[in-house]
Design an enzyme around this catalytic site. Structure first.
Site, PDB file in Angstrom:
ATOM      1  CE  LYS A  43      -5.789  -4.516  19.602  1.00 56.71           C
ATOM      2  NZ  LYS A  43      -7.100  -5.181  19.585  1.00 56.71           N
ATOM      3  N   GLY A  44       0.394  -7.083  17.864  1.00 61.06           N
ATOM      4  CA  GLY A  44       1.040  -8.372  17.646  1.00 61.06           C
ATOM      5  C   GLY A  44       2.414  -8.552  18.262  1.00 61.06           C
ATOM      6  CD  GLU A  98       5.235  -5.669  12.471  1.00 62.27           C
ATOM      7  OE1 GLU A  98       4.742  -5.782  13.613  1.00 62.27           O
ATOM      8  OE2 GLU A  98       4.606  -5.166  11.525  1.00 62.27           O
ATOM      9  CG  ASP A  99       3.269  -9.013  14.431  1.00 63.09           C
ATOM     10  OD1 ASP A  99       3.657  -8.313  13.469  1.00 63.09           O
ATOM     11  OD2 ASP A  99       2.058  -9.137  14.712  1.00 63.09           O
ATOM     12  CG  ASP A 102       2.269 -11.173   4.257  1.00 58.99           C
ATOM     13  OD1 ASP A 102       2.881 -11.802   3.387  1.00 58.99           O
ATOM     14  OD2 ASP A 102       1.041 -11.257   4.403  1.00 58.99           O
ATOM     15  CE  LYS A 131       2.802 -15.405   6.773  1.00 58.13           C
ATOM     16  NZ  LYS A 131       1.376 -15.072   6.536  1.00 58.13           N
ATOM     17  CG  PHE A 152      -3.076 -16.511   8.553  1.00 56.51           C
ATOM     18  CD1 PHE A 152      -2.863 -15.230   8.064  1.00 56.51           C
ATOM     19  CD2 PHE A 152      -3.695 -16.656   9.784  1.00 56.51           C
ATOM     20  CE1 PHE A 152      -3.263 -14.117   8.782  1.00 56.51           C
ATOM     21  CE2 PHE A 152      -4.099 -15.554  10.516  1.00 56.51           C
ATOM     22  CZ  PHE A 152      -3.886 -14.280  10.013  1.00 56.51           C
ATOM     23  CB  VAL A 153       1.700 -18.275  11.792  1.00 55.27           C
ATOM     24  CG1 VAL A 153       2.350 -19.321  10.909  1.00 55.27           C
ATOM     25  CG2 VAL A 153       2.322 -16.899  11.528  1.00 55.27           C
ATOM     26  CG  ASP A 159      -4.951 -10.845  15.110  1.00 57.13           C
ATOM     27  OD1 ASP A 159      -3.900 -10.450  14.554  1.00 57.13           O
ATOM     28  OD2 ASP A 159      -6.074 -10.456  14.766  1.00 57.13           O
ATOM     29  NE  ARG A 165      -4.299  -9.453  19.053  1.00 56.77           N
ATOM     30  CZ  ARG A 165      -3.819  -8.958  17.934  1.00 56.77           C
ATOM     31  NH1 ARG A 165      -2.580  -9.231  17.569  1.00 56.77           N
ATOM     32  NH2 ARG A 165      -4.559  -8.205  17.153  1.00 56.77           N
TER      33      ARG A 165
HETATM   34  P1  IMP Z   1       2.560  -6.503   5.524  1.00 59.19           P
HETATM   35  O1  IMP Z   1       2.239  -5.031   5.498  1.00 59.19           O
HETATM   36  O2  IMP Z   1       1.950  -7.206   4.338  1.00 59.19           O
HETATM   37  O3  IMP Z   1       4.020  -6.788   5.660  1.00 59.19           O
HETATM   38  O4  IMP Z   1       1.760  -7.133   6.738  1.00 59.19           O
HETATM   39  C1  IMP Z   1       2.240  -7.129   8.015  1.00 59.19           C
HETATM   40  C2  IMP Z   1       1.099  -7.334   9.001  1.00 59.19           C
HETATM   41  O5  IMP Z   1       0.138  -8.276   8.525  1.00 59.19           O
HETATM   42  C3  IMP Z   1       1.612  -7.917  10.276  1.00 59.19           C
HETATM   43  O6  IMP Z   1       2.032  -6.909  11.165  1.00 59.19           O
HETATM   44  C4  IMP Z   1       0.422  -8.695  10.788  1.00 59.19           C
HETATM   45  O7  IMP Z   1      -0.418  -7.852  11.542  1.00 59.19           O
HETATM   46  C5  IMP Z   1      -0.303  -9.134   9.544  1.00 59.19           C
HETATM   47  N1  IMP Z   1       0.025 -10.528   9.164  1.00 59.19           N
HETATM   48  C6  IMP Z   1       0.691 -10.936   8.068  1.00 59.19           C
HETATM   49  N2  IMP Z   1       0.812 -12.275   8.036  1.00 59.19           N
HETATM   50  C7  IMP Z   1       0.199 -12.739   9.154  1.00 59.19           C
HETATM   51  C8  IMP Z   1      -0.004 -14.073   9.704  1.00 59.19           C
HETATM   52  O8  IMP Z   1       0.416 -15.119   9.160  1.00 59.19           O
HETATM   53  N3  IMP Z   1      -0.663 -14.132  10.875  1.00 59.19           N
HETATM   54  C9  IMP Z   1      -1.130 -13.024  11.529  1.00 59.19           C
HETATM   55  N4  IMP Z   1      -0.963 -11.771  11.059  1.00 59.19           N
HETATM   56  C10 IMP Z   1      -0.309 -11.631   9.880  1.00 59.19           C
HETATM   57 MG    MG Z   2       1.360  -6.378  13.007  1.00 58.78          MG
END
Ligand code: IMP
Ligand code: MG
Length: 180
Positions: A43-44, A98-99, A102, A131, A152-153, A159, A165
């Site tokens: 949803k982000g 994508e939002d 990470d 990140k 963490f944002v 969210d 959100r």
């Molecule tokens: P990844 O698979 O570790 O790259 O994680 C990506 C997903 O983790 C994002 O699409 C978000 O849903 C969630 N996420 C990672 N960091 C944050 C944050 O700081 N705030 C909120 N959601 C996050």
């Molecule tokens: Mg996401």
């Protein structure tokens, strides 16, 4: 008021909007004649999708998909699809919106799955936030809004436990609010 839970604003709505305008210029160069499918990850990415695409003055289509969100703050490496795209992506140019990236696990899996199961002509990624220092797998976005530190944002679609959100900026919540 949920805004009182925010200890600092990292990126304002105006900064995000300005950056979207710049990204839109780059996307226009790359996609103006390609009728791409803007594949927004729920949803982000909903806020980012609308702010970015309002600056695109060329033919495009929307679709949405929802990877499983993982519980807690670290990735299990197991990404499932809770909602598949509705369009026929075969031979289409797909831009994943994508939002935040990470570890990169989610996007790497999504990109691989799109290529193997949907046979698009191309798949690229635009992310609002990166990140970068947290990356665990080999994947890089093609277009990035902002590189941010490992904090963490929330807000602008992002969210914490489905809350925050609807804040119009990217912010950091107060420590005591994690216990709520
Ligand atoms: P990844 O698979 O570790 O790259 O994680 C990506 C997903 O983790 C994002 O699409 C978000 O849903 C969630 N996420 C990672 N960091 C944050 C944050 O700081 N705030 C909120 N959601 C996050
Ligand atoms: Mg996401």
């Amino acid at each position: 008021m949920i805004s009182t839970d925010i200890k600092k604003i990292l990126i304002s709505e105006k900064q995000i909007d300005e950056r979207c305008k710049e990204l839109a210029k780059e996307l226009t160069l790359a996609y103006h004649d390609k009728n791409p499918i803007m594949l927004s990850l729920l949803k982000g990415s909903v806020y980012f999708t609308t702010y970015l695409t309002k600056y695109l003055d060329f033919p495009l289509e929307f679709d949405f998909m929802k990877p499983s969100s993982y519980v807690g703050t670290s990735s299990t490496g197991n990404v499932e699809i809770q909602m598949k795209p509705l369009s026929d992506l075969k031979d289409r140019h797909v831009l994943i919106i994508e939002d935040i990236i990470d570890s990169g696990t989610t996007l790497k899996k999504i990109k691989e799955l799109l290529i193997s199961d949907y046979h698009p002509k191309s798949v690229k990624i635009v992310t609002l936030l990166d990140k970068k220092e947290m990356r665990k797998v080999d994947i890089d976005p093609d277009y990035t809004g902002f590189i941010i530190p490992n904090e963490f944002v929330v807000g602008f679609g992002l969210d914490f436990n489905e809350q925050y959100r609807n804040l119009p900026y990217i912010g950091v919540i107060k420590e005591e609010c994690y216990q709520k």
